[in-house]
Every structure is written in structure tokens, then in C-alpha cells.
Design an enzyme around this catalytic site. Structure first.
Site, PDB file in Angstrom:
ATOM      1  N   ARG A   1       5.498 -13.020   9.550  1.00 45.64           N
ATOM      2  CA  ARG A   1       6.153 -11.755   9.225  1.00 45.64           C
ATOM      3  C   ARG A   1       7.501 -11.690   9.926  1.00 45.64           C
ATOM      4  O   ARG A   1       7.745 -12.396  10.901  1.00 45.64           O
ATOM      5  CB  ARG A   1       5.270 -10.575   9.588  1.00 45.64           C
TER       6      ARG A   1
ATOM      7  N   LYS B   1       4.575   0.587   9.266  1.00 46.01           N
ATOM      8  CA  LYS B   1       4.675   1.875   8.573  1.00 46.01           C
ATOM      9  C   LYS B   1       4.060   2.998   9.407  1.00 46.01           C
ATOM     10  O   LYS B   1       4.542   4.116   9.383  1.00 46.01           O
ATOM     11  CB  LYS B   1       3.975   1.785   7.218  1.00 46.01           C
TER      12      LYS B   1
ATOM     13  N   GLU C   1       0.880  -1.171   0.000  1.00 50.27           N
ATOM     14  CA  GLU C   1       0.000   0.000   0.000  1.00 50.27           C
ATOM     15  C   GLU C   1       0.920   1.225   0.000  1.00 50.27           C
ATOM     16  O   GLU C   1       1.808   1.327   0.858  1.00 50.27           O
ATOM     17  CB  GLU C   1      -0.877   0.007   1.249  1.00 50.27           C
TER      18      GLU C   1
HETATM   19  P1  ATP Z   1       3.014  -2.481   7.940  1.00 46.75           P
HETATM   20  O1  ATP Z   1       2.513  -3.401   8.996  1.00 46.75           O
HETATM   21  O2  ATP Z   1       4.458  -2.176   8.046  1.00 46.75           O
HETATM   22  O3  ATP Z   1       2.209  -1.244   7.767  1.00 46.75           O
HETATM   23  P2  ATP Z   1       1.611  -3.631   5.819  1.00 46.75           P
HETATM   24  O4  ATP Z   1       1.346  -5.079   5.805  1.00 46.75           O
HETATM   25  O5  ATP Z   1       0.481  -2.794   6.176  1.00 46.75           O
HETATM   26  O6  ATP Z   1       2.910  -3.339   6.639  1.00 46.75           O
HETATM   27  P3  ATP Z   1       1.689  -3.454   3.016  1.00 46.75           P
HETATM   28  O7  ATP Z   1       2.114  -2.343   2.164  1.00 46.75           O
HETATM   29  O8  ATP Z   1       0.275  -3.859   2.996  1.00 46.75           O
HETATM   30  O9  ATP Z   1       2.145  -3.103   4.456  1.00 46.75           O
HETATM   31  O10 ATP Z   1       2.605  -4.727   2.770  1.00 46.75           O
HETATM   32  C1  ATP Z   1       2.895  -5.255   1.513  1.00 46.75           C
HETATM   33  C2  ATP Z   1       3.272  -6.696   1.672  1.00 46.75           C
HETATM   34  O11 ATP Z   1       4.400  -6.817   2.538  1.00 46.75           O
HETATM   35  C3  ATP Z   1       2.163  -7.504   2.275  1.00 46.75           C
HETATM   36  O12 ATP Z   1       1.992  -8.664   1.480  1.00 46.75           O
HETATM   37  C4  ATP Z   1       2.625  -7.835   3.659  1.00 46.75           C
HETATM   38  O13 ATP Z   1       2.171  -9.081   4.050  1.00 46.75           O
HETATM   39  C5  ATP Z   1       4.147  -7.806   3.517  1.00 46.75           C
HETATM   40  N1  ATP Z   1       4.777  -7.429   4.788  1.00 46.75           N
HETATM   41  C6  ATP Z   1       4.575  -6.311   5.498  1.00 46.75           C
HETATM   42  N2  ATP Z   1       5.279  -6.321   6.647  1.00 46.75           N
HETATM   43  C7  ATP Z   1       5.975  -7.491   6.649  1.00 46.75           C
HETATM   44  C8  ATP Z   1       6.890  -8.110   7.565  1.00 46.75           C
HETATM   45  N3  ATP Z   1       7.239  -7.521   8.705  1.00 46.75           N
HETATM   46  N4  ATP Z   1       7.398  -9.306   7.235  1.00 46.75           N
HETATM   47  C9  ATP Z   1       7.055  -9.906   6.091  1.00 46.75           C
HETATM   48  N5  ATP Z   1       6.204  -9.390   5.192  1.00 46.75           N
HETATM   49  C10 ATP Z   1       5.657  -8.202   5.456  1.00 46.75           C
HETATM   50 MG    MG Z   2      -1.266  -3.875   4.728  1.00 48.48          MG
END
Ligand code: ATP
Ligand code: MG
Length: 554
Positions: A259, A269, A34
Site C-alpha cells: 500500500r 478512511k 467500500e
Molecule cells: P482504508 O485503509 O483507507 O480504510 P480500505 O482498504 O479499507 O482503505 P477500501 O475501500 O476497501 O479501503 O479500498 C479499496 C481498494 O483500495 C482496496 O483494493 C485496497 O487494497 C486499496 N487501497 C486502500 N488503501 C490503499 C493504499 N494506501 N495504497 C494502495 N491501495 C490502497
Molecule cells: Mg477495506
């Protein structure tokens, strides 16, 4: 990138099986960020996984921006994400935006309404939450749940046309308010937001919710394996429900993995944005940030990050990885690559009183102590030098073998020097030390007359390049910040950065460019900062010190 992803994991086994049984001829994965922040090292794990699988199984991988929430998203983030994925060494087959599918998603919502599987609801957000029930209590049905298909079609169209205010109405799936899986209790599909979207401008004032949008995005692109993190496991039945009930032709399979969490690191984020917005850090690419751009600026390499991601593997249970493991991989990557240089971080002037005034000579010193093939360089040497303040003690403690009055040490690649006199300012601080050198002891001359117990590094004073050295400690103090009751902003390390004004040897650093890496003798691996370096002064970020006892477990 082949051969970098060879260790086996449960997702590979699923893919191998799907290819063997003919369920798929080839695979398509995606990385779906995102664009509401910069990518971090956790995202790198997901990128390495999705791009690595596509590469290994000769499939395809899409970079898809999951841009369904106009309020938090921005093109700055879109651009940084593209840059970071490329820098990590990956290339996508297709670049997509979820917002390009808004028309298609709208049509699919109409399919649900026409089947009596979605309705427009006028409850407020709070009411919806209240009606949803809890894990132990069933939910309550909305009084708007039994609106006719015609009324729902009409209201939904008017939602789209902008006739209602934000929050006045939502479109919800009509599933089961007493389902033990809370996700099934009539989840919201669309909400009203009169917001400008970075891609679609003002065309839309209704936006699809993640739970509805994501499976459709995957299905539209023909994703075969939709890999996400564990917290979405409970949503998988709903994911499947939307794919089925929206009558999507292609059926993706959601697979969850753990994760990445790192010690001394916040990895969300939202929190990282808070650090930036509140000025705790110098932007998203502050070298203390776990963002890809921060790691890059600090001096981590794509190879080190990829090797780290391969080592941590892919599992189904959450765990926290020691951040020293990442440091291990960057050391391993930089050791053969980063040329040796001498740099003095906390300078103390050393004058060789028996060295002829005005004279200099060039000494030949190796570029990599562990690899002769990296050759040598000529380093100027003269009467006035800088050494580290720590390499001198007026009153030596026990077992201190470096310089003190009356003691002799080797200057690396040069001569033995003996300290004879200490010059102090009016406050009693040591400002200069006077030594004599022995020309017989020149390095490489085969001198065996006597031995010294220490070798120290130095920089010739007149030709030295002014350098700023920035040393870092973890930004977050506790080992598991997310688990403590404390707010993470209370756990900021007040000493996470130390800025030192020193000097570097001129030859090796002569053409140093932004992000070039060096191994400063005894001080660690450093990288030229891409923000504060000027023509007058090189600014170095310490990537990692030279040594740590940490070894990744095999
Ligand atoms: P955050 O929790 O940091 O805001 P998010 O999941 O909301 O991360 P996205 O932009 O939706 O952020 O993430 C894109 C992809 O990265 C998703 O498929 C998510 O599962 C993966 N991802 C995010 N954080 C991690 C992590 N700590 N370890 C592994 N994969 C991750
Ligand atoms: Mg997300």
C-alpha cells in the site's frame, strides 16, 4: 491512458505469463472500494494499477462497491467515489454493487452448510474471540460446531427471516480450529444486523463478512486478477478455500502489493473520517486532506497524480513515500500549463510620487517565463501600487537587496523605483512607502544605464482584484505518525493553514473560474477554490510553492 503505465512490475509479469500460457484469453480487474468514506491518494495507486493494467492488456475493469456493511455505508460516498475515479481520468467497463450478489452469496452459504462446512454458532463475539486462540496457542472448538446440517439450514433460514437479534447468532465456516493460520479457525461468514442498507433497503438482516464476500464477488464477476494490499496475504488461502468450497465456476487469483504510505499523512478512511467528524478539517475535501477531492480542491491535477503513481511503482514491500514527491509532479505538470500572474499576498501600498496623478498605462508582460509561445498580456500600471510587505525593510539586514530607504529596485515588467519616504501610523507601523520612478528604465526599452540587484512584483492598486490566499503546511506533524506511540490527533499541526487577504492583477484573473490554476510570480502555484470563491473575491489555494530541492530518485 496508454503509455502511462509502461514501467514493468511483478503483477504485469504474472499477467503476461497467464496470457502466454493460455490460462486466460483476456484479463478482468476491479477496483473494489467500500463506500464508507471518500477516496484518498492510496486508493489512487490502486485505481491507476487496476485501470492501467486493464487498459494495457486490453482487458476489462469493474468498479465494484464493496457494500456489505450497511452500518457505515452511504450513497454520498458512492457518488463521490464515482466522481473521483472519473476525475482521475478512468472509465470502468461495468459498475457493480456487491449487494446485488446477496442472493447468490446466500445460496453459496447454503452450499457450504449442506456440505457440512458451515454451522450456526451461538457464542458471543467475546467468546468467539476467546475460543479463537492466539498465534502460539490453538483455538478451541465451539460447542455448536457439530450441529446437524438440518439444524443449521433451519437456523440460518431463521437468521435470514429476522427471528434473532443482532449478535445472537452467526454463521461460521467449519475449517480447522488448530490451524496455524488464524484465519482458518472457523471464520464468521454471516452476521445479523437489523440495519437499513443504502441499496437493498430492509430486505436483508444478515450480511456476509468481507473474507467470505470478497472472493465470491470476484468469482461472480469473472475477475482474473484480484489485486489487493499486503495485509491480505494471510487471507489468501482462505480466499481460495471459499472459491473452491462454494464451487464457484470462475477462479480468480489474489495478488498482493504494497500500500502507499506518505510522510506527514494519515491514510485510513477511519482516521480521515475522524478528522472530518471532529471538525479538524473543513470536510472531506479540505485542501489539506489526502483525499482525491481534497487534492482536487487544493489544485492537484489528475495528470500529476497519475504520474506520481507511475513513478512510485508497484512493489511487494511496504515503504513510505516522501510527500514532496507528489509536489514535484504537480509542479512539473503545472509549470507549462498555469499562466503567470502577479499577486500580492501581504500588501503594502507603494506611491510613485513623480508619476502623474490619474494616469495609467498598460504594460506588456509574458504569460510564461519559460515559454514564449504562451504570449503576453497587458497589465495596468499607475501611481499607486501594492507590493509585498516582505519586499520592503526600513532597516535592511545584510544582503537585503530589495526596497529600503534610498535603494532602487526593478518592478517586474515595469520601471525602476527608488524609495524616498516611509509613512507610518501612530503605532509606528509602516503603512505606505513613497518612491520615485525613472521613465527611462521601462522594461523592454533596452535601458542599460545602471543596474539594480532585485526585481519585485506588484499590482496596480485601483484596478487590483481582491483575493484571498490560503497557504498550507502539512496537517500532520511527524514524519511517520503511524509508527509513533502517539495518537494521530495529538499530532495535528496547529499552523497548517494561513489565510491572507491580498490582491491580484486584473487582466490575467479577469475570467478566472473555479479550479483554474495560476503561477503567481515568486509565490507559487495556486488554484481557485471551489467552495469559498464569490463574485466579489477570488479565493486561492496554494497548491505548492515554486521551488523545492526534492527530486524523485530514478
Ligand atoms: P482504508 O485503509 O483507507 O480504510 P480500505 O482498504 O479499507 O482503505 P477500501 O475501500 O476497501 O479501503 O479500498 C479499496 C481498494 O483500495 C482496496 O483494493 C485496497 O487494497 C486499496 N487501497 C486502500 N488503501 C490503499 C493504499 N494506501 N495504497 C494502495 N491501495 C490502497
Ligand atoms: Mg477495506
Amino acid at each position: 491512458m496508454s503509455n502511462e503505465n509502461n514501467s514493468s512490475n511483478f503483477i504485469k509479469n504474472i499477467i503476461i505469463n497467464d496470457l502466454d500460457t493460455g490460462k486466460h484469453d483476456s484479463i478482468i480487474t476491479r477496483f473494489p472500494p467500500e463506500p464508507n468514506g471518500y477516496l484518498h491518494i492510496g486508493h489512487a495507486k490502486s485505481i491507476c494499477l487496476n485501470f492501467g493494467l486493464a487498459d494495457e492488456f486490453k482487458g476489462k475493469v469493474n468498479l465494484r462497491f464493496d457494500d456489505t456493511n450497511p452500518i457505515k455505508e452511504d450513497v454520498e460516498y458512492v457518488n463521490s467515489i464515482k466522481e473521483d475515479v472519473k476525475w482521475l481520468g478512468f472509465d470502468w467497463n461495468n459498475l457493480y454493487f456487491a449487494s446485488d450478489y446477496f442472493d447468490e452469496m446466500y445460496k453459496r452459504a447454503l452450499v457450504l452448510i449442506k456440505k457440512g462446512k458451515a454451522y450456526v454458532c451461538d457464542l458471543t463475539q467475546d467468546e468467539i474471540r476467546e475460543y479463537r486462540g492466539t498465534l502460539t496457542e490453538p483455538g478451541k472448538e465451539s460447542p455448536y460446531r457439530n450441529r446437524s446440517v438440518e439444524e443449521n439450514l433451519d437456523l440460518f433460514e431463521r437468521m435470514k427471516n429476522g427471528e434473532f437479534k443482532d449478535g445472537e447468532k452467526v454463521l461460521r465456516a467449519k475449517i480447522d480450529m488448530s490451524s496455524p493460520n488464524i484465519n482458518f479457525r472457523d471464520p464468521i461468514i454471516y452476521r445479523i444486523a437489523h440495519s437499513h442498507h443504502h441499496n437493498t433497503g430492509d430486505k436483508w438482516c444478515i450480511y456476509p463478512m468481507y473474507a467470505f464476500a470478497h472472493p465470491l464477488e470476484d468469482a461472480i464477476e469473472g475477475i482474473t486478477h484480484s489485486i489487493c494490499t499486503l495485509e491480505f496475504a494471510d487471507q489468501r488461502p482462505l480466499y481460495d478455500w471459499f472459491v473452491r468450497e462454494c464451487e464457484m465456476e470462475s477462479v480468480p487469483r489474489q495478488i498482493e502489493f504494497a500500500r502507499l504510505n506518505l510522510t506527514n499523512t494519515v491514510m485510513s478512511k477511519r482516521k480521515l473520517k475522524q478528522l472530518v467528524d471532529e471538525g479538524v478539517t473543513d470536510g472531506w475535501d479540505d485542501p489539506r486532506m489526502p483525499t482525491i477531492s481534497g487534492l482536487r480542491r487544493r489544485g492537484y491535477t489528475p495528470e500529476a497524480i497519475r504520474n506520481f503513481c507511475r513513478e512510485i511503482g508497484v512493489a511487494k514491500a511496504d515503504s513510505t513515500v516522501d510527500s514532496q514527491m507528489l509536489d514535484f509532479f504537480v509542479r512539473e505538470d503545472l509549470q507549462p500549463k498555469a499562466p503567470l500572474a502577479m499577486g500580492v499576498l501581504k500588501p503594502l501600498k507603494l506611491v510613485i510620487t513623480n508619476y502623474p496623478e490619474g494616469q495609467t498605462e498598460m504594460l506588456e508582460i509574458e504569460n510564461n517565463a519559460k515559454d514564449e509561445t504562451k504570449g503576453t498580456r497587458l497589465v495596468p500600471f499607475g501611481r499607486e501600487l501594492y507590493i509585498e510587505q516582505d519586499d520592503f525593510m526600513e532597516e535592511p539586514v545584510k544582503k537585503y537587496f530589495r526596497l529600503f530607504p534610498g535603494n532602487e529596485v526593478r518592478l517586474k515588467g515595469a520601471y525602476f523605483v527608488k524609495c524616498n519616504e516611509v509613512i507610518k501610523d501612530e503605532n509606528g507601523n509602516v503603512v505606505e512607502i513613497h518612491c520615485t520612478y525613472d521613465p527611462e528604465t521601462k522594461s523592454g526599452s533596452g535601458f542599460t544605464g545602471r543596474k539594480v540587484k532585485a526585481t519585485i512584483h506588484w499590482v496596480e492598486a485601483n484596478s487590483a482584484k481582491p483575493c484571498e490566499f490560503r497557504l498550507y503546511e502539512p496537517l500532520i506533524l511527524d514524519d511517520a505518525p503511524e509508527n509513533e506511540g502517539k495518537h494521530f490527533l495529538e499530532q495535528i499541526n496547529p499552523n497548517s493553514i494561513e489565510i491572507l487577504q491580498g490582491f491580484g492583477e486584473p487582466t490575467q484573473l479577469e475570467n478566472a473560474k473555479t479550479l483554474d490554476k495560476f503561477q503567481f510570480v515568486r509565490n507559487g502555484f495556486f488554484s481557485v477554490d471551489n467552495k469559498y470563491t464569490t463574485d466579489e473575491k477570488l479565493v486561492f489555494n496554494r497548491v505548492v510553492p515554486l521551488k523545492s530541492s526534492f527530486k524523485p530518485g530514478k
